[in-house]
Design a protein around this motif. Structure first.
Motif, mmCIF file in Angstrom:
data_model
loop_
_atom_site.group_PDB
_atom_site.id
_atom_site.type_symbol
_atom_site.label_atom_id
_atom_site.label_comp_id
_atom_site.label_asym_id
_atom_site.label_seq_id
_atom_site.Cartn_x
_atom_site.Cartn_y
_atom_site.Cartn_z
ATOM 1 N N ASN B 30 0.212 -17.578 -3.645
ATOM 2 C CA ASN B 30 1.644 -17.859 -4.200
ATOM 3 C C ASN B 30 2.333 -18.617 -3.956
ATOM 4 O O ASN B 30 4.123 -19.191 -4.182
ATOM 5 C CB ASN B 30 2.385 -16.507 -4.998
ATOM 6 C CG ASN B 30 2.421 -15.224 -3.271
ATOM 7 O OD1 ASN B 30 2.265 -16.391 -2.021
ATOM 8 N ND2 ASN B 30 3.002 -14.575 -3.344
ATOM 9 N N GLN B 33 1.641 -25.546 0.713
ATOM 10 C CA GLN B 33 2.195 -26.716 1.639
ATOM 11 C C GLN B 33 1.794 -27.628 1.924
ATOM 12 O O GLN B 33 0.308 -27.315 2.538
ATOM 13 C CB GLN B 33 3.445 -26.208 2.073
ATOM 14 C CG GLN B 33 4.598 -24.718 1.291
ATOM 15 C CD GLN B 33 5.865 -24.845 2.612
ATOM 16 O OE1 GLN B 33 6.388 -23.560 2.862
ATOM 17 N NE2 GLN B 33 6.885 -26.007 2.825
ATOM 18 N N PHE B 35 1.991 -31.019 4.147
ATOM 19 C CA PHE B 35 2.671 -31.209 5.647
ATOM 20 C C PHE B 35 2.563 -32.500 5.869
ATOM 21 O O PHE B 35 1.896 -32.693 5.857
ATOM 22 C CB PHE B 35 3.389 -30.464 6.628
ATOM 23 C CG PHE B 35 3.709 -28.930 6.185
ATOM 24 C CD1 PHE B 35 3.280 -28.026 6.046
ATOM 25 C CD2 PHE B 35 5.366 -29.000 5.795
ATOM 26 C CE1 PHE B 35 4.088 -26.725 4.933
ATOM 27 C CE2 PHE B 35 5.951 -28.207 6.127
ATOM 28 C CZ PHE B 35 5.871 -26.510 5.453
ATOM 29 N N PHE B 47 5.784 -31.567 0.026
ATOM 30 C CA PHE B 47 5.515 -31.235 -1.747
ATOM 31 C C PHE B 47 5.184 -29.380 -1.316
ATOM 32 O O PHE B 47 4.427 -28.444 -0.371
ATOM 33 C CB PHE B 47 4.527 -31.331 -1.949
ATOM 34 C CG PHE B 47 4.149 -32.277 -2.950
ATOM 35 C CD1 PHE B 47 3.069 -33.081 -2.207
ATOM 36 C CD2 PHE B 47 5.000 -32.733 -4.263
ATOM 37 C CE1 PHE B 47 3.697 -34.954 -2.555
ATOM 38 C CE2 PHE B 47 4.825 -34.386 -4.521
ATOM 39 C CZ PHE B 47 3.843 -34.979 -3.383
ATOM 40 N N TYR B 48 5.740 -28.678 -2.329
ATOM 41 C CA TYR B 48 5.674 -26.698 -2.031
ATOM 42 C C TYR B 48 5.163 -26.721 -3.633
ATOM 43 O O TYR B 48 5.470 -26.788 -4.664
ATOM 44 C CB TYR B 48 6.812 -26.362 -2.277
ATOM 45 C CG TYR B 48 7.252 -24.762 -2.484
ATOM 46 C CD1 TYR B 48 7.657 -24.882 -3.773
ATOM 47 C CD2 TYR B 48 6.375 -23.961 -1.499
ATOM 48 C CE1 TYR B 48 7.702 -22.660 -3.573
ATOM 49 C CE2 TYR B 48 6.584 -22.342 -1.804
ATOM 50 C CZ TYR B 48 6.901 -21.431 -3.211
ATOM 51 O OH TYR B 48 6.899 -20.820 -3.373
ATOM 52 N N PHE B 86 -1.424 -31.947 6.823
ATOM 53 C CA PHE B 86 -1.652 -30.480 6.761
ATOM 54 C C PHE B 86 -1.458 -30.253 5.762
ATOM 55 O O PHE B 86 -0.132 -30.070 4.813
ATOM 56 C CB PHE B 86 -0.786 -29.584 7.644
ATOM 57 C CG PHE B 86 -1.081 -30.091 9.193
ATOM 58 C CD1 PHE B 86 -0.090 -30.171 9.862
ATOM 59 C CD2 PHE B 86 -2.311 -29.690 9.982
ATOM 60 C CE1 PHE B 86 -0.321 -31.129 11.803
ATOM 61 C CE2 PHE B 86 -2.559 -29.838 11.193
ATOM 62 C CZ PHE B 86 -1.470 -30.408 12.128
ATOM 63 N N TYR B 92 0.812 -13.377 3.858
ATOM 64 C CA TYR B 92 1.073 -12.167 3.861
ATOM 65 C C TYR B 92 0.886 -13.081 1.562
ATOM 66 O O TYR B 92 1.521 -13.306 1.996
ATOM 67 C CB TYR B 92 1.893 -11.544 4.469
ATOM 68 C CG TYR B 92 1.643 -11.968 5.893
ATOM 69 C CD1 TYR B 92 2.247 -12.234 6.591
ATOM 70 C CD2 TYR B 92 0.575 -10.194 6.179
ATOM 71 C CE1 TYR B 92 2.424 -11.866 8.603
ATOM 72 C CE2 TYR B 92 0.183 -10.100 7.842
ATOM 73 C CZ TYR B 92 1.121 -11.196 8.646
ATOM 74 O OH TYR B 92 0.935 -11.192 9.490
ATOM 75 N N ALA B 93 1.559 -11.384 1.533
ATOM 76 C CA ALA B 93 1.891 -11.916 -0.236
ATOM 77 C C ALA B 93 3.208 -11.725 -0.078
ATOM 78 O O ALA B 93 3.776 -12.522 -1.509
ATOM 79 C CB ALA B 93 1.478 -10.734 -0.272
ATOM 80 N N ALA B 94 4.364 -10.904 0.873
ATOM 81 C CA ALA B 94 5.830 -12.017 1.164
ATOM 82 C C ALA B 94 6.178 -12.424 2.210
ATOM 83 O O ALA B 94 5.479 -12.128 2.719
ATOM 84 C CB ALA B 94 6.420 -10.267 0.341
ATOM 85 N N GLY B 95 7.085 -13.118 1.946
ATOM 86 C CA GLY B 95 7.565 -13.473 2.792
ATOM 87 C C GLY B 95 7.138 -15.156 2.967
ATOM 88 O O GLY B 95 6.036 -15.788 2.320
ATOM 89 N N THR B 96 7.086 -16.119 4.188
ATOM 90 C CA THR B 96 7.644 -17.427 4.053
ATOM 91 C C THR B 96 6.370 -18.021 5.367
ATOM 92 O O THR B 96 5.933 -19.088 5.885
ATOM 93 C CB THR B 96 8.508 -18.700 4.550
ATOM 94 O OG1 THR B 96 9.055 -17.672 5.524
ATOM 95 C CG2 THR B 96 9.555 -17.996 3.640
ATOM 96 N N ALA B 97 5.938 -17.295 6.055
ATOM 97 C CA ALA B 97 4.824 -17.171 6.814
ATOM 98 C C ALA B 97 3.511 -17.555 6.499
ATOM 99 O O ALA B 97 2.841 -17.776 5.360
ATOM 100 C CB ALA B 97 4.327 -16.134 7.605
ATOM 101 N N LEU B 98 2.604 -18.747 7.391
ATOM 102 C CA LEU B 98 2.455 -20.038 6.596
ATOM 103 C C LEU B 98 0.397 -20.301 7.908
ATOM 104 O O LEU B 98 0.734 -19.729 9.070
ATOM 105 C CB LEU B 98 2.457 -21.435 6.568
ATOM 106 C CG LEU B 98 3.255 -21.318 5.796
ATOM 107 C CD1 LEU B 98 4.421 -22.746 5.972
ATOM 108 C CD2 LEU B 98 3.355 -20.891 4.451
ATOM 109 N N PHE B 100 -2.243 -22.457 8.361
ATOM 110 C CA PHE B 100 -2.394 -23.563 8.520
ATOM 111 C C PHE B 100 -4.213 -24.325 8.374
ATOM 112 O O PHE B 100 -5.001 -23.785 9.173
ATOM 113 C CB PHE B 100 -1.183 -24.802 9.393
ATOM 114 C CG PHE B 100 -0.486 -24.988 9.238
ATOM 115 C CD1 PHE B 100 0.347 -23.846 9.562
ATOM 116 C CD2 PHE B 100 0.049 -25.994 8.796
ATOM 117 C CE1 PHE B 100 1.714 -23.304 9.043
ATOM 118 C CE2 PHE B 100 1.682 -26.127 8.579
ATOM 119 C CZ PHE B 100 2.321 -25.292 8.643
ATOM 120 N N GLY B 101 -4.528 -25.228 7.335
ATOM 121 C CA GLY B 101 -5.934 -25.920 7.940
ATOM 122 C C GLY B 101 -5.399 -27.433 9.436
ATOM 123 O O GLY B 101 -4.801 -26.419 9.816
#
Lengths: 111, 110
Positions: B30, B33, B35, B47-48, B86, B92-98, B100-101
């Protein structure tokens, strides 16, 4: 509006010492997350805080800890520094479940 | 959390060429991004794009959430496009923690 700000920008510490890194989120953002990026790799997630509570933790040892203050700024603490902790530490902020914005990072060197 | 794979790891182009960078993720997202990391380490938001297509100048991105991949297109590349790109998905399902590849390193020469 100011972006995400981190301090200090550069830091040199000795093995075994403790370090505190600071992050001020974009005004209105209540979510802060921390990342470690070693040379040649993508950022690795360390912690997420939302409304001053820890909401997630990556695969890092207990030497790493963090907290979020009532004004939503955050600190990342690392105890008993190892040479392998040398990295760029990034902080990001956002609203819940939306786009994250990153600070310029703190470059930590452990000697 | 999800796993994020990027390809190719490295890309070398002549100025003016077009390129496509790919990001595969292991689960539905959901939050997706893209970068660009500048030489000083700053991650610049491109992009988001959890789904659909977006365009910003010479850059565009498409996420096909049902097939678990996203593409970043760079047209008429310039030397200033050089750097590491990147993609990142939610930890997680909620929050902004990402998560990365490992990134794609793009080198554009004149």
């Amino acid at each position: 509006d100011a972006g995400v700000t981190q301090s200090p920008t550069h830091l040199i510490k000795t093995r075994g010492q403790h370090v505190t890194l600071r992050c001020s989120p974009i005004s209105g953002h209540k979510s802060v997350s921390w990342y470690q990026q070693v040379l040649g790799q993508g950022p690795q997630f360390i912690f997420q805080y939302y409304e001053k509570e820890e909401r997630g933790r990556g695969n890092f040892p207990d030497r790493f800890s963090a907290r979020q203050f009532p004004n939503y700024s955050s600190e990342l603490n690392v105890n008993a520094l190892l040479l392998g902790d040398s990295a760029l530490y990034l902080c990001a902020s956002g609203f819940s479940n939306t786009e994250a914005f990153f600070g310029q990072g703190t470059r930590l060197t452990v000697v | 959390g999800i796993q994020v794979e990027q390809s190719p790891p490295d890309l070398i182009l002549q100025e003016g060429a077009n390129s496509t960078l790919r990001c595969n993720f292991s689960d539905s997202v959901n939050n997706l991004q893209w970068f660009h990391q500048n030489p000083w380490g700053q991650l610049i938001n491109l992009f988001y794009i959890p789904s659909g297509t977006k365009q910003n100048g010479r850059l565009s991105a498409t996420t096909v959430a049902t097939e678990r991949y996203s593409l970043l297109y760079i047209s008429s590349s310039q030397t200033t496009d050089s750097g590491v790109y990147f993609c990142a998905g939610p930890a997680y399902a909620a929050g902004t923690a990402l998560i990365f590849g490992k990134g794609t390193t793009l080198s554009v020469s004149s």
